[in-house]
Design a protein around this motif. Sequence first.
Motif, short mmCIF file in Angstrom:
data_model
loop_
_atom_site.label_atom_id
_atom_site.label_comp_id
_atom_site.label_asym_id
_atom_site.label_seq_id
_atom_site.Cartn_x
_atom_site.Cartn_y
_atom_site.Cartn_z
N THR A 60 36.70 9.27 46.62
CA THR A 60 38.00 9.71 47.07
C THR A 60 38.05 8.94 48.46
O THR A 60 39.08 9.53 49.07
CB THR A 60 38.12 11.20 46.91
N HIS A 61 37.34 8.13 49.08
CA HIS A 61 37.17 7.66 50.53
C HIS A 61 36.56 6.49 50.63
O HIS A 61 35.00 6.53 50.86
CB HIS A 61 37.00 8.76 51.50
N THR A 62 37.26 5.28 50.92
CA THR A 62 36.42 4.10 51.33
C THR A 62 37.39 3.17 51.76
O THR A 62 38.52 3.49 51.74
CB THR A 62 35.66 3.45 50.04
N HIS A 63 36.67 1.97 52.22
CA HIS A 63 37.35 0.97 52.70
C HIS A 63 36.71 -0.40 51.96
O HIS A 63 35.74 -0.87 52.52
CB HIS A 63 37.43 0.63 54.22
N ALA A 64 37.25 -0.65 50.93
CA ALA A 64 36.29 -1.17 49.76
C ALA A 64 35.75 -2.77 50.47
O ALA A 64 34.63 -2.96 50.07
CB ALA A 64 37.22 -1.58 48.46
N ILE A 208 44.35 9.92 54.98
CA ILE A 208 44.18 10.00 56.31
C ILE A 208 42.95 10.41 56.75
O ILE A 208 42.10 11.17 55.98
CB ILE A 208 45.19 10.86 56.96
N HIS A 209 42.18 9.87 57.93
CA HIS A 209 41.08 10.36 58.31
C HIS A 209 41.39 11.53 58.98
O HIS A 209 42.25 11.47 59.98
CB HIS A 209 40.35 9.69 59.37
N LEU A 210 40.91 12.70 59.08
CA LEU A 210 41.12 13.63 59.86
C LEU A 210 39.67 14.78 60.21
O LEU A 210 38.59 14.65 59.46
CB LEU A 210 42.07 14.86 59.06
N ALA A 245 40.02 12.56 54.63
CA ALA A 245 38.65 11.95 54.63
C ALA A 245 38.05 12.95 55.85
O ALA A 245 38.40 12.74 57.05
CB ALA A 245 38.53 10.66 54.82
N HIS A 246 36.86 13.38 55.38
CA HIS A 246 36.04 13.88 56.41
C HIS A 246 36.33 15.40 56.80
O HIS A 246 35.42 16.32 56.04
CB HIS A 246 35.84 13.31 57.83
N GLY A 247 37.07 15.88 57.24
CA GLY A 247 37.44 17.31 57.46
C GLY A 247 36.07 17.91 57.98
O GLY A 247 35.89 19.21 57.32
N THR A 297 32.20 7.67 49.88
CA THR A 297 31.12 6.87 50.41
C THR A 297 31.49 6.73 51.65
O THR A 297 30.60 6.27 52.51
CB THR A 297 30.81 5.78 49.52
N ASP A 298 32.86 6.31 52.16
CA ASP A 298 33.33 5.67 52.97
C ASP A 298 33.00 4.21 52.88
O ASP A 298 32.50 3.82 51.99
CB ASP A 298 32.86 6.37 54.60
N GLY A 299 33.28 3.51 53.80
CA GLY A 299 32.97 1.86 53.73
C GLY A 299 31.60 1.83 53.86
O GLY A 299 30.81 2.30 54.49
ZN ZN Z 1 36.84 5.98 56.69
#
Ligand code: ZN
Length: 426
Positions: A60-64, A208-210, A245-247, A297-299
């Motif tokens: 649910t969060h990446t920058h492919a 969004i990143h938060l 993303a993150h929290g 995973t994130d990027g």
């Molecule tokens: Zn990110």
Amino acid sequence: MTDINSDVRSILIKNVQLNGKETSIYIEGNTITEIGGPKLEADTVISGTGQAAIPALINTHTHAAMTLFRGYADDLELFDWLSKKIWPLEHKLTPDDVYWGTRLACLEMIKTGTTCFNDMYWHMTSAARAVEDSGIRGVISGVVFDNFDPEKGEKEFKRCVNDIKELRDNTGPRVIASFGPHAVYTVSNELLEKLTKHAQEHDMLIHIHLAETEKENLDYIEREGGRPVEKLAELGFFGANVICAHGVWLNEKDIRTLAEFDVKISHNPTSNMKLAIGSAIPYEQLTAAGLTVSLGTDGCASNNNLDMFESMKVATLLQKFHTNQQTVMPAHEVFEMATINGARSLRLDAGEVAEGKLADLLLVDLKHPSMVPNHDLISNLVYSANGSIVRTTICNGKILMLDRKVEGEEEVIEKCQEHAARLVND
Ligand SMILES: [Zn+2]
């Protein structure tokens, strides 16, 4: 190998383990239509002997397309890493780079059992094309920044709306357009309000990143006179369509507010640890408040892979280490984060192998040394396995990998090597 774009077909998986029993799974079109039924034939019949069927994983969060930066710059101080290494390369990215970088990400995901990802990056229409061509699912947003410049904000908003329209006109149901405002330290409240309104009118997801770092909260408080969550709630930004993303740096009041709006949280443990963001997500408080927490995973610049099996293990180890409790985030919960919670966050009828659900599933090798003995499948999947136990990946009723072979993988590898070399050397 099947054509990922052909429509009508059926698949029968015979003699496969599902929830501890041997059974058969019948797939028609893009749906699991029958489990343990009498059907003996289908367009494609697969033997499931020695394998278990599990839901495909959801990232649910990446920058492919950041796969192109894998291993390019590690072990640097955060600002040096971004300003001297990542941003200069991102500045040079062409739509074609993003297409091939995203193809590589999709290939890695197919090979490690992920069939859907939530993306935020540049050149979203190229990323969408890569998803379309690879056969997996993607919720694709173009990253939006205005750096508090109203003129830039206006331009960015228009670009984004145009890209979304182009994406919708040119892709099928596996690609979902969403909005990707980068973060509260790069996007003005005015632009966030505008995006929110558009997203609500068009029933779109927002990504969004938060609360990734403490600094981002402190800087925001200094600028806006209140905490980001409090101010975003006042703006009307939050809703069940928002994935944060993150929290990590959330206090009790923030958590209550996010829960009130049914905001979704994507936890990215490997990236959080690699970038030394200084804490762990308040997992128990988030779940106690009823929030849906999924896994990302994130990027590849901050992970450096897209293997969700690894992320499951890192997530639970990080919680145990951080809270000094062995019992926190048990295996079945982290497996749910990577499957059903991801599906809920991205509004997909998937994340389970069950009749009527989307046919997004994996066959995993029960004879792989890391899977033997099989006292508890979920325990093995979370604590022992990695993505190489996946033998077959099915998405939307299409076989994308059979016995670890993916159609066209050599071309993707070759093209990505060329694109990555050009970015670094030019
Ligand atoms: Zn990110």
